[in-house]
Design a protein around this motif. Structure first.
Motif, short mmCIF file in Angstrom:
data_model
loop_
_atom_site.label_atom_id
_atom_site.label_comp_id
_atom_site.label_asym_id
_atom_site.label_seq_id
_atom_site.Cartn_x
_atom_site.Cartn_y
_atom_site.Cartn_z
N PRO A 51 0.82 -1.22 0.00
CA PRO A 51 0.00 0.00 0.00
C PRO A 51 0.85 1.28 0.00
CG PRO A 51 -0.90 -1.59 1.54
CD PRO A 51 0.41 -2.14 1.08
N CYS A 52 1.97 1.24 0.72
CA CYS A 52 2.85 2.42 0.75
C CYS A 52 3.46 2.66 -0.63
CB CYS A 52 3.95 2.23 1.78
SG CYS A 52 3.39 2.29 3.50
N TYR A 53 3.87 1.60 -1.30
CA TYR A 53 4.43 1.75 -2.64
C TYR A 53 3.39 2.36 -3.59
CZ TYR A 53 8.04 -1.59 -1.05
OH TYR A 53 9.04 -2.21 -0.38
N ILE A 54 2.15 1.90 -3.48
CA ILE A 54 1.10 2.39 -4.37
C ILE A 54 0.83 3.87 -4.12
CG2 ILE A 54 -1.36 2.19 -4.93
CD1 ILE A 54 -1.12 -0.81 -4.49
N VAL A 55 0.85 4.28 -2.84
CA VAL A 55 0.64 5.70 -2.52
C VAL A 55 1.75 6.55 -3.12
CG1 VAL A 55 0.59 7.39 -0.64
CG2 VAL A 55 -0.70 5.26 -0.43
N ILE A 56 3.00 6.10 -3.00
CA ILE A 56 4.14 6.84 -3.56
C ILE A 56 4.02 6.92 -5.07
CG2 ILE A 56 6.64 6.78 -3.90
CD1 ILE A 56 6.83 5.45 -1.10
N ILE A 57 3.73 5.78 -5.69
CA ILE A 57 3.60 5.75 -7.15
C ILE A 57 2.45 6.65 -7.60
CG2 ILE A 57 3.03 4.27 -9.12
CD1 ILE A 57 4.44 1.96 -7.56
N ALA A 58 1.33 6.60 -6.87
CA ALA A 58 0.17 7.42 -7.23
C ALA A 58 0.50 8.91 -7.16
CB ALA A 58 -1.00 7.11 -6.32
N GLY A 59 1.33 9.29 -6.20
CA GLY A 59 1.73 10.68 -6.10
C GLY A 59 2.49 11.15 -7.34
N ILE B 39 1.42 13.88 -10.44
CA ILE B 39 2.27 14.99 -10.91
C ILE B 39 2.47 14.91 -12.42
CG2 ILE B 39 4.60 15.96 -10.79
CD1 ILE B 39 4.69 15.01 -7.85
N VAL B 40 2.81 13.71 -12.90
CA VAL B 40 3.04 13.54 -14.33
C VAL B 40 1.78 13.82 -15.13
CG1 VAL B 40 3.58 11.83 -16.12
CG2 VAL B 40 4.97 11.94 -14.04
N GLN B 41 0.63 13.37 -14.62
CA GLN B 41 -0.63 13.59 -15.32
C GLN B 41 -0.96 15.08 -15.44
OE1 GLN B 41 -4.01 11.64 -13.54
NE2 GLN B 41 -5.28 11.90 -15.36
N PHE B 42 -0.70 15.84 -14.39
CA PHE B 42 -0.93 17.29 -14.44
C PHE B 42 0.00 17.95 -15.46
CE2 PHE B 42 -2.72 17.40 -9.88
CZ PHE B 42 -4.02 17.31 -10.37
N LEU B 43 1.26 17.48 -15.50
CA LEU B 43 2.22 18.05 -16.46
C LEU B 43 1.80 17.75 -17.90
CD1 LEU B 43 5.60 17.17 -14.67
CD2 LEU B 43 4.57 19.45 -14.94
N VAL B 44 1.33 16.52 -18.13
CA VAL B 44 0.90 16.14 -19.48
C VAL B 44 -0.34 16.94 -19.89
CG1 VAL B 44 0.00 14.26 -20.90
CG2 VAL B 44 1.90 13.84 -19.34
N LYS B 45 -1.28 17.10 -18.95
CA LYS B 45 -2.48 17.87 -19.24
C LYS B 45 -2.14 19.32 -19.60
CE LYS B 45 -6.00 15.40 -16.52
NZ LYS B 45 -6.97 15.24 -17.62
N ALA B 46 -1.13 19.86 -18.91
CA ALA B 46 -0.78 21.27 -19.10
C ALA B 46 0.02 21.51 -20.37
CB ALA B 46 0.00 21.78 -17.89
N TYR C 222 -5.43 5.26 -19.61
CA TYR C 222 -4.19 4.52 -19.41
C TYR C 222 -3.10 5.35 -18.75
CZ TYR C 222 -6.29 0.83 -22.12
OH TYR C 222 -7.13 -0.17 -22.55
N LEU C 223 -3.22 6.67 -18.78
CA LEU C 223 -2.25 7.51 -18.08
C LEU C 223 -2.39 7.40 -16.57
CD1 LEU C 223 0.08 9.48 -18.40
CD2 LEU C 223 -1.57 11.33 -18.62
N PRO C 224 -3.58 7.62 -15.98
CA PRO C 224 -3.69 7.41 -14.53
C PRO C 224 -3.52 5.95 -14.11
CG PRO C 224 -5.84 7.91 -15.50
CD PRO C 224 -4.81 8.20 -16.55
N LEU C 225 -3.78 5.02 -15.04
CA LEU C 225 -3.61 3.61 -14.70
C LEU C 225 -2.15 3.19 -14.58
CD1 LEU C 225 -6.42 1.72 -16.67
CD2 LEU C 225 -6.19 2.02 -14.21
N ILE C 226 -1.23 4.12 -14.82
CA ILE C 226 0.19 3.83 -14.56
C ILE C 226 0.38 3.44 -13.10
CG2 ILE C 226 2.50 4.86 -14.45
CD1 ILE C 226 1.83 6.50 -16.88
N VAL C 227 -0.52 3.92 -12.24
CA VAL C 227 -0.44 3.60 -10.80
C VAL C 227 -0.36 2.09 -10.57
CG1 VAL C 227 -1.67 3.72 -8.60
CG2 VAL C 227 -1.64 5.70 -10.12
N VAL C 228 -1.13 1.33 -11.33
CA VAL C 228 -1.18 -0.12 -11.13
C VAL C 228 -0.40 -0.86 -12.21
CG1 VAL C 228 -3.32 -0.12 -9.82
CG2 VAL C 228 -3.42 -0.19 -12.31
#
Length: 225
Positions: free
Chosen positions: A69-77, A81-88, A100-106
């Motif tokens: 769970p800790c790894y997933i939280v770190i990865i999700a963070g 960040i990357v998703q916001f940069l890509v959107k911008a 598929y961009l937010p699904l990088i988390v899993v």
């Protein structure tokens, strides 16, 4: 020399897509065009690099029972960040990659490197491992995406390569074409490695290219399976 090996192993020898056969779902889904494959690869590389560094720094702090769970939280963070940069800065890429961009988390590549490597090794090696695996992922996506775009649309990064008189193969842009090109790319990687990939896979756990980073109990598990 050892640090260089950690960086380059993911290019061909331990390519996460073509050798370890991880992340095939996003690979087949977004590799319809070279631009999409490159965008997905760069995004995943940034997440891999950041999460590997942070997990390596915190490996002695994170309790073993809640490490996943800790790894997933770190990865999700990092994914956020990357998703916001890509959107911008690349909204067209964000629109093309979609869910598929937010699904990088899993993505099993990122979680797998966190569990197998970053949680057991130093910061520098973990950073190089994440960067190398990300580059290998990008190479695979770019290769498959380029072939599918050229054959399926006659273009490459939107530039017309095939003359208008040549009809593209529409099937290549569809799921069956994706599986076909993926299989050919795996065969190409095996040919480049002079057959070592298939030989290693047939050798079981001992032949796995990532066996050195395992906890050492996989062989026993394999016998009990």
């Amino acid at each position: 020399m050892g640090h260089l090996k950690e960086l380059t192993k993911g290019f061909i020898k331990e390519n996460p897509v073509l050798v370890l056969l991880l992340g095939t779902c996003p690979t087949l889904a977004v590799s319809t065009m070279a631009k999409n494959g490159l965008g997905m690869g760069v995004a995943a590389t940034l997440v891999l690099l950041g999460s590997n560094i942070v997990i390596s720094l915190l490996k002695k702090v994170i309790p073993d029972k809640v490490r996943i769970p800790c790894y997933i939280v770190i990865i999700a963070g990092f994914v956020t960040i990357v998703q916001f940069l890509v959107k911008a800065y690349a909204p067209s890429i964000d629109s093309a990659l979609g869910i598929y961009l937010p699904l990088i988390v899993v993505n099993c590549i990122i979680l797998g490197r966190a569990e197998m490597f970053a949680s057991k090794r130093g910061v520098l090696d973990s950073a190089l491992d994440g960067l190398g695996m990300g580059i290998g992922f990008t190479i695979a996506l770019l290769l498959i995406g380029s072939i599918r775009e050229i054959l399926g649309a006659g273009t490459w990064f939107g530039l017309r390569l095939l003359p208008e008189s040549v009809s593209p193969i529409a099937m290549i842009g569809l799921p069956p074409g994706g599986f076909l090109i993926f299989g050919l790319a795996v065969a190409l990687a095996n040919w480049v490695s002079k057959g070592k990939i298939l030989k290693n896979k047939s050798a079981g756990c001992a032949g796995c290219p990532s066996s050195g980073a395992c906890s050492g109990d996989c062989e026993g598990k394999g016998e009990n399976a």
